[in-house]
Enzyme design. Structure first.
Site, PDB file in Angstrom:
ATOM      1  CG  ASP A 151      14.180   8.790   7.772  1.00 40.46           C
ATOM      2  OD1 ASP A 151      13.964   7.761   8.432  1.00 40.46           O
ATOM      3  OD2 ASP A 151      14.023   9.943   8.223  1.00 40.46           O
TER       4      ASP A 151
ATOM      5  CD  GLU B 272       9.961   4.789  14.031  1.00 37.61           C
ATOM      6  OE1 GLU B 272       9.659   5.874  14.587  1.00 37.61           O
ATOM      7  OE2 GLU B 272       9.593   4.500  12.884  1.00 37.61           O
ATOM      8  CG  HIS B 273      14.242   6.488  13.967  1.00 32.59           C
ATOM      9  ND1 HIS B 273      12.933   6.919  14.010  1.00 32.59           N
ATOM     10  CD2 HIS B 273      14.440   6.025  12.707  1.00 32.59           C
ATOM     11  CE1 HIS B 273      12.366   6.715  12.823  1.00 32.59           C
ATOM     12  NE2 HIS B 273      13.256   6.182  12.013  1.00 32.59           N
TER      13      HIS B 273
ATOM     14  CB  SER C   7       8.008   8.927  13.530  1.00 31.72           C
ATOM     15  OG  SER C   7       9.298   8.478  13.256  1.00 31.72           O
TER      16      SER C   7
ATOM     17  CD  GLN D  59      12.109  10.589  13.357  1.00 38.28           C
ATOM     18  OE1 GLN D  59      11.022  10.046  13.530  1.00 38.28           O
ATOM     19  NE2 GLN D  59      12.791  10.480  12.230  1.00 38.28           N
TER      20      GLN D  59
ATOM     21  CG  HIS E  51      -1.356 -38.162  18.431  1.00 39.08           C
ATOM     22  ND1 HIS E  51      -2.695 -37.856  18.369  1.00 39.08           N
ATOM     23  CD2 HIS E  51      -0.712 -37.013  18.050  1.00 39.08           C
ATOM     24  CE1 HIS E  51      -2.862 -36.600  17.968  1.00 39.08           C
ATOM     25  NE2 HIS E  51      -1.667 -36.065  17.768  1.00 39.08           N
TER      26      HIS E  51
ATOM     27  CG  HIS F 262       8.119  12.215  10.179  1.00 41.43           C
ATOM     28  ND1 HIS F 262       7.867  11.936   8.861  1.00 41.43           N
ATOM     29  CD2 HIS F 262       9.378  11.786  10.409  1.00 41.43           C
ATOM     30  CE1 HIS F 262       8.940  11.362   8.320  1.00 41.43           C
ATOM     31  NE2 HIS F 262       9.873  11.266   9.229  1.00 41.43           N
TER      32      HIS F 262
ATOM     33  CE1 TYR G 103      -4.159   1.836   0.424  1.00 39.01           C
ATOM     34  CE2 TYR G 103      -2.613   3.441   1.319  1.00 39.01           C
ATOM     35  CZ  TYR G 103      -3.852   3.135   0.795  1.00 39.01           C
ATOM     36  OH  TYR G 103      -4.789   4.129   0.630  1.00 39.01           O
TER      37      TYR G 103
END
Lengths: 427, 427
Positions: free
Chosen positions: A357, A323-324, A233, A255, A416, A258, A127
């Protein structure tokens, strides 16, 4: 930026609660999305055309984006952008190729073979958001790992536009997308999950999107695989007195621009650096075209923590699991072994996070909201399956009979046990 | 077993719809589970004790299962069971050790370092059902991969019992569980996800459970990682004229005895084999203690498909993407390259599926309901994180400046561009 004090436990608990708040979506679109998915399942292409008219105000000739339009995008794209995309592609490829896994096989005892096959997922849908959130870099980051994994068919969908951003179509072509369809939103996700007359059903869907797209991905999960559902982010910076306040401030702001919900966290053992970074942020903010986004982000969500020492800084950041993660210290590389939780790490004073990025090659699709405690950047591993195999010959199964049937009977699963016993001539 | 005819597309579509139906849970416990989770978040241990009294009719002294109880289990467990568990453990370990990943690092150009770290998840919680569904083999299959990954703390929870099945506690100890707590249901999952005074918060929760457990796992996903939510068990058998009808029937029944919703599918190019298998199933069913489960399973959900040839059999089975796949053919190994989708493969006439459930070493926690199209058996990879890292020195970032800032400006993210430009002395 607000300053936080306390123990690492206390601070990380506060930051986590705040992060959960920032991640909350206020819109509840569950019902709407469920209806859209049902319509697409029932009416296929016709439903897609209706939604395009309703949501995108575009009457579609063709669902597929033609080769002509793609060729035209190559004519229109700025040469510098094309060249940058080509260089980024090469870096992303060479990084991700290192993630390729091979299977294994062993023969632990006579008559026994065990192994693991690696198989690419057959069909993947990516997407790509439309409008201003159309990021060609995200096209590369989602498609290239799938391509390297060996995915046979990669389908991209993106909302219909009067005129597509050329770099999006160019990035798709460069990365190796097989088909592009102009359909967005929950209806696009539904088309990929269930297939329509025109759009093939895929096995996994990746890529970012708005609340409708994210909700649709959650709802079709299980029917198809999905990548993570990302929150806002985040960047965490560990900096000591050796850091350059101007650089640190610029990275925090990269950041912050964003999203007003994005978050920047600075952990430092230098009070002086903290002060200088704050001054720098104010100075740089005023020059930023996206100040109206970046300012509320840093003012509301930005946090500074003064730590006692290096151990303390890493301990806190591991609890935050950003995240970063930037390590703005001399000899940053030597501190790699202290990192337990992070999506992607940027080492030293010159490795500004935007290098990752766009360009260096590591993926920019990363776990947010502390989920790097248990999940990882998008990669080749997300586009393969590991299939186990086992072979026992007659002697081997007879030799294992006692152990296996003992456990089967202990668990009350007699069929079994019988399936093993039937392989013994005594039975 | 019902016979299906048609093209592979038609048959696989029918089987998939049926499988989705079998996977549907009739109970809606969303609300109940949400309330339970909230109570545990608010009242911690006290809530756990209350639920134990309410649901399990047991007043708990201690939430933790004591070392004494564990020692006692070793005294009580049958020696044959202990020995079988030890042998199974060794096999599971030696198989999964082959899944261990190492990181990588490269220096693609001067001044650039890129790499990937492999880090174990810090804390993992394993849910083990109580009562008759208490399977020691599942304890081994969930815990051993986590242990091999290097998880620092493995917490097991299981519903309180007047008397624990000794093999469960023994398996936990053998596999390397660090702590065992007696708490089950949604409240147990909530305790692991949020922590209580006694029970530590974990980063990921794995293990099977009833509808309350499964729903709780879905609800806490995002706060913690979870493994898959499994549907009813399935076996697909590809058999040709060389197969032994007695063996094939026994293996189909070994899945059928799990659950009335379990499903067995036979694909064969031999009409004669199909007939013999049906006769054998009827004969063996009558001797099965769990006939009341296995009979409705095979009669309602069992399917036989007669295929034209070998290509056709594999093509159909790849569309079905079964959890377990048996290839009951001479030279089965040679057909491995035809398999695209399956959780675990069992090769040849002697590799009965229960060998894999208990013993051979590959994992028995597998993707069901055609999700092997995009997911894999539980393994070491589910207990690690891949953390990316990148380092650019000054020369390298300055050299990449044009490409990176071109892309940043093209995407309208000026602060991203400025963070790169600020590293250049010209700025």
């Amino acid at each position: 930026m607000k300053r936080l004090t306390g123990t690492n436990e206390e601070i990380s608990a506060i930051l986590y609660q705040e992060q959960l708040e920032l991640s909350k979506e206020n819109l509840n679109v569950e019902e709407t999305v469920r209806d859209i998915i049902e319509e697409v399942k029932k009416r296929g292409d016709e439903a897609l055309r209706d939604y395009s008219l309703q949501f995108d105000k575009i009457e579609l000739d063709s669902l597929e984006v033609s080769q002509d339009l793609i060729d035209q995008a190559f004519d229109e794209v700025e040469p510098a952008v094309l060249s940058a995309l080509e260089n980024a592609k090469a870096n992303i490829e060479s990084y991700h190729r290192q993630q390729l896994e091979t299977g294994f096989e062993d023969q632990p005892s006579a008559g026994v073979i065990r192994g693991q096959l690696i198989r690419p997922i057959d069909k993947v849908g990516v997407y790509v958001p439309g409008g201003t959130a159309a990021y060609p870099s995200s096209v590369l980051m989602n498609v290239i790992p799938a391509k390297i994994a060996g995915v046979k068919e990669i389908i991209m969908i993106t909302p219909p536009q009067e005129h597509f951003v050329p770099a999006i179509l160019v990035a798709a072509k460069l990365a190796g997308v097989d088909k592009i369809y102009q359909v967005g939103g929950a209806q696009g996700v539904a088309a990929l999950a269930y297939g329509t007359e025109t759009i093939p059903q895929v096995d996994k869907i990746t890529g970012p999107g708005n609340i409708f797209v994210a909700t649709a991905k959650k709802q079709v999960f299980g029917i198809v695989g999905i990548d993570m559902i990302a929150g806002p982010s985040e960047i965490g910076v560990i900096a000591d007195a050796s850091a350059n306040a101007k650089y640190v401030a610029a990275d925090l702001l990269s950041q912050a621009e964003h999203d007003v919900r994005a978050r920047a966290i600075l952990v430092t053992d230098s009070e002086e650096l903290a002060d200088s970074v704050e001054i720098e942020i104010e100075r740089q903010l005023k020059e930023l075209p996206r100040e109206t986004i970046a300012r509320p982000s840093v003012e509301n969500n930005g946090r500074i923590i003064i730590a006692e020492n290096i151990e303390d800084m890493f301990d806190l950041m591991n609890k935050v699991a950003p995240e970063h993660l930037e390590i703005a210290m001399d000899n940053a590389y030597d501190y790699l072994d202290k990192v337990q939780n992070a999506g992607s790490i940027f080492l030293g004073h010159y490795t500004s996070e935007p290098i990752g990025d766009y360009y260096a090659g590591a993926n920019h699709v990363l776990p947010t909201t502390a989920t790097s405690r248990f999940s990882s950047a998008l990669g080749v591993h997300d586009f393969i399956k590991r299939i186990q195999y086992t072979q026992y010959d007659k002697v081997a199964v007879n030799a294992a009979e006692k152990d296996i049937t003992t456990l089967a009977y202990a668990e009350g699963l007699q069929a079994h046990a019988k399936a093993i016993e039937v392989r013994n001539d005594k039975n």
